[in-house]
Design a protein around this motif. Sequence first.
Motif, PDB file in Angstrom:
ATOM      1  N   LEU A 128      39.910 -14.298  22.835  1.00 38.37           N
ATOM      2  CA  LEU A 128      39.219 -14.115  24.114  1.00 38.37           C
ATOM      3  C   LEU A 128      37.782 -13.737  23.824  1.00 38.37           C
ATOM      4  O   LEU A 128      37.521 -12.934  22.920  1.00 38.37           O
ATOM      5  CB  LEU A 128      39.864 -12.986  24.919  1.00 38.37           C
ATOM      6  N   GLN A 130      33.278 -14.347  25.034  1.00 40.77           N
ATOM      7  CA  GLN A 130      32.244 -14.694  25.997  1.00 40.77           C
ATOM      8  C   GLN A 130      31.151 -15.444  25.241  1.00 40.77           C
ATOM      9  O   GLN A 130      30.731 -15.022  24.172  1.00 40.77           O
ATOM     10  CB  GLN A 130      31.686 -13.407  26.588  1.00 40.77           C
ATOM     11  N   SER A 403      33.318 -17.415  30.080  1.00 38.70           N
ATOM     12  CA  SER A 403      34.471 -16.833  29.391  1.00 38.70           C
ATOM     13  C   SER A 403      35.077 -17.868  28.465  1.00 38.70           C
ATOM     14  O   SER A 403      35.115 -19.053  28.791  1.00 38.70           O
ATOM     15  CB  SER A 403      35.534 -16.400  30.404  1.00 38.70           C
TER      16      SER A 403
ATOM     17  N   TYR B 106      40.056  -6.566  28.055  1.00 42.59           N
ATOM     18  CA  TYR B 106      38.960  -7.537  27.935  1.00 42.59           C
ATOM     19  C   TYR B 106      37.658  -6.931  28.438  1.00 42.59           C
ATOM     20  O   TYR B 106      36.609  -7.056  27.803  1.00 42.59           O
ATOM     21  CB  TYR B 106      39.284  -8.807  28.731  1.00 42.59           C
ATOM     22  N   HIS B 107      37.715  -6.264  29.572  1.00 46.21           N
ATOM     23  CA  HIS B 107      36.478  -5.738  30.145  1.00 46.21           C
ATOM     24  C   HIS B 107      35.958  -4.532  29.361  1.00 46.21           C
ATOM     25  O   HIS B 107      34.746  -4.282  29.347  1.00 46.21           O
ATOM     26  CB  HIS B 107      36.660  -5.463  31.645  1.00 46.21           C
ATOM     27  N   GLN B 110      33.981  -6.093  26.762  1.00 46.37           N
ATOM     28  CA  GLN B 110      32.720  -6.544  27.352  1.00 46.37           C
ATOM     29  C   GLN B 110      31.733  -5.371  27.469  1.00 46.37           C
ATOM     30  O   GLN B 110      30.552  -5.507  27.156  1.00 46.37           O
ATOM     31  CB  GLN B 110      33.016  -7.119  28.736  1.00 46.37           C
ATOM     32  N   ALA B 359      34.567 -20.575  33.108  1.00 47.57           N
ATOM     33  CA  ALA B 359      35.477 -20.193  32.031  1.00 47.57           C
ATOM     34  C   ALA B 359      35.925 -21.446  31.311  1.00 47.57           C
ATOM     35  O   ALA B 359      36.146 -22.490  31.928  1.00 47.57           O
ATOM     36  CB  ALA B 359      36.683 -19.438  32.581  1.00 47.57           C
ATOM     37  N   PRO B 377      40.150 -12.198  30.758  1.00 48.43           N
ATOM     38  CA  PRO B 377      38.843 -12.493  31.377  1.00 48.43           C
ATOM     39  C   PRO B 377      38.950 -12.598  32.898  1.00 48.43           C
ATOM     40  O   PRO B 377      40.036 -12.805  33.441  1.00 48.43           O
ATOM     41  CB  PRO B 377      38.454 -13.836  30.747  1.00 48.43           C
ATOM     42  N   GLY B 394      31.861  -9.394  36.025  1.00 44.21           N
ATOM     43  CA  GLY B 394      32.156  -8.596  34.840  1.00 44.21           C
ATOM     44  C   GLY B 394      31.623  -7.191  34.973  1.00 44.21           C
ATOM     45  O   GLY B 394      31.090  -6.804  36.021  1.00 44.21           O
TER      46      GLY B 394
END
Lengths: 443, 443
Positions: A128, A130, A403, B106-107, B110, B359, B377, B394
Amino acid sequence: MNETLRARPLRLDTAQPDFEQRFAQRLHWSADTDAAIEARVAEILADVRARGDAAVLDCTRRFDQLEVTSVAELELGPEVLRAAFEALPAAPREALQQAAARIRRYHEAQLEACGRGWEIVDEDGTRLGQKVTPLDRVGIYVPGGKAAYPSSVLMNAIPAHVAGVPEIVMVVPTPRGERNPLVLAAAHVAGVSRAFAIGGAQAVAALAYGTATIPRVDKITGPGNAYVAAAKRRVFGTVGIDMIAGPSEILVLADGSTPPQWVAMDLFSQAEHDELAQSILLCPDAAYLDAVQAAIDRLLPTLPRASIIAASLNGRGLLVRTRDMEEACALSNRIAPEHLEIASREPRRWEPLLRHAGAIFLGAYTSESLGDYCAGPNHVLPTSGTARFSSPLGVMDFQKRSSLIEVSAAGAQRLGRVASVLAHGEGLQAHARAAELRLEAGA
Amino acid sequence: MNETLRARPLRLDTAQPDFEQRFAQRLHWSADTDAAIEARVAEILADVRARGDAAVLDCTRRFDQLEVTSVAELELGPEVLRAAFEALPAAPREALQQAAARIRRYHEAQLEACGRGWEIVDEDGTRLGQKVTPLDRVGIYVPGGKAAYPSSVLMNAIPAHVAGVPEIVMVVPTPRGERNPLVLAAAHVAGVSRAFAIGGAQAVAALAYGTATIPRVDKITGPGNAYVAAAKRRVFGTVGIDMIAGPSEILVLADGSTPPQWVAMDLFSQAEHDELAQSILLCPDAAYLDAVQAAIDRLLPTLPRASIIAASLNGRGLLVRTRDMEEACALSNRIAPEHLEIASREPRRWEPLLRHAGAIFLGAYTSESLGDYCAGPNHVLPTSGTARFSSPLGVMDFQKRSSLIEVSAAGAQRLGRVASVLAHGEGLQAHARAAELRLEAGA
């Protein structure tokens, strides 16, 4: 001193019983749009969309009094920009180059810190991440006439360049053919790809929709008058836009340690932009506020733009005595100013308390004007309290993120069960079946 | 099979002489707004701004047929959300938790990669940087009725939570009192702070302006119908908004290695959203396109939402034979799809060629539906070609950045000279003088 040149910002004290009401009143600014401007802009956009170059020419003849027979004649080629740069005296030429170098360096650090892609990998091999890519083509609006600011060219074009945008298209109106040599020189220094001598809503429309001569862009940034702002708001969605700027503001938090004439001049430097600009000083020391007012009285007549400064300070200026610096910080957070100066011996003591601001200038030597031109950070900042939710223009505004999802066969088993349950719960059976097909195959 | 249930996406070949025209025609979608909706929304916004709770109550009675006497009665307290979660059967309860955990992870990655502040220091001690702070309070719009998606609650609230937003206010209409237990449970799992059973333009207005009962927020995110979209567009500037979403799209790039029924189901999973959703397949192999069409014919009757799927594919679907995969990638870049599947044995070979997409789903096992629910994501993605200039929702959408500038006494000498020259060039003498005052002092 001329009576019209007295500048008396409203003086308040947070201990006054009617402070809240008078404070709120003074801060009030309405972003309400003008229906006549809205209607006119809607017409211009529709006309440019339908007739392209012909509409741009008509508008340019009409609004800028420029008699040309094709939009191609309005293109300012790279040789025109370079010639403007080379014709400059040494001092402005070097100043532009030094400012550009510092702005470039800051935005390169920004790219390094926040502008790169990344990836994480699950234990089952699912990846996963970006991906970050620059926009293909951006448009930069540069106002002409009295508010022609070469520094804005640097502040808009350089972050786009650093982000990797391959094509930067500048538009700048040249009413009656009057070109600003500093603006053209700044475009050369900043690496603008193409430039057109057009402005107003017609320039925004041309960039958003494209015409035979003017290429369609993906995003439009840069300041402009009410017509330009209305046009940007309307094309938002067809293209990206940066923000709709309101009047400029400065808020100075002072503990009394900075020379009062420095602070007075910093308040002036905001007020001289226009009558609606707002300058605010918060300080726990009433005697210091008196000293700043005295400096205002003394310095105002020495400034060429004194009448604009006086109108701004008399109409919107504010000197507030607070209980202490902590209360001043709390008030500042309510305002969320565009520019926030901490005129204090201990700026790093107060900085952590300040949550909302476009740019924070720490310490007595950091005048806002250094930031406006050449410290490095961007001078395109959120106004009118929008620093509550938005940020300075930067490299990220000229990039977009995608993503990346690569699910392994094993990962599809685990995730497929979860997706199937949730998709059935939402009544989206094809979503569920798409996950289930992979389950069966990988089982 | 019922005649109305035939789904025949338009079949094109890039070698056809009229390909460009037919391709452009099929992609066309107009985001033009409806004047009647615009006018109605403007009225509702003005009413809520003027009358607050009373206007919200009137609208809720009228549009949602909910007879309540105060907005407080419309609040869904934390105990209501928790009870909804606890009343769920084990399977959806665990699926929600697992999806939430992956989205959170995931975040968090990020946040780590792009959500932190930074600083650089000049040799003269001047410090430049960027401070990152979460928004104070955000509003999340969740649609009610037929398009009530608990996954959207997770996808909007979790990034806000990870960003550090202390207060997340959810609004969700409950027409005639009908509450969606999965939506309420998702709000519990995602850490929503407060929730109100209101919707439409009135809910957007209440969040943007605040009422006696509903707190004013700094930003509103989340999908909604045409009224909600028009309201978000109008309050933009007063608060931040995420984006105005158009119809959902999927584009599949296939090299023929993925089972055709998997691809057919992925096209369905987009088409089942609504009649305007768009599903596109690009592949160099005509026989494979035939096989996907055969799978469509075979699978369509097995799906509960077959009529929506058929309407979407017949009206907007597209199967295109390309010369090769490179040409397919180039076409995809022109479309800038919301969802982009690379149904290929070599997805990492093609990924670098793909510049614009919300994405990117790599490889046969990565169905879009896994990404929609639980890969991690965000599923809030730019639609209608806006991936040219915008990004998935995001963590950064729930933060804002402030520039930090601390110029040393020595730095003020160097920078002051540059700022002075440029400020005089722009006719802003107070800016120049503010820099010059520091020059003299530090000299």
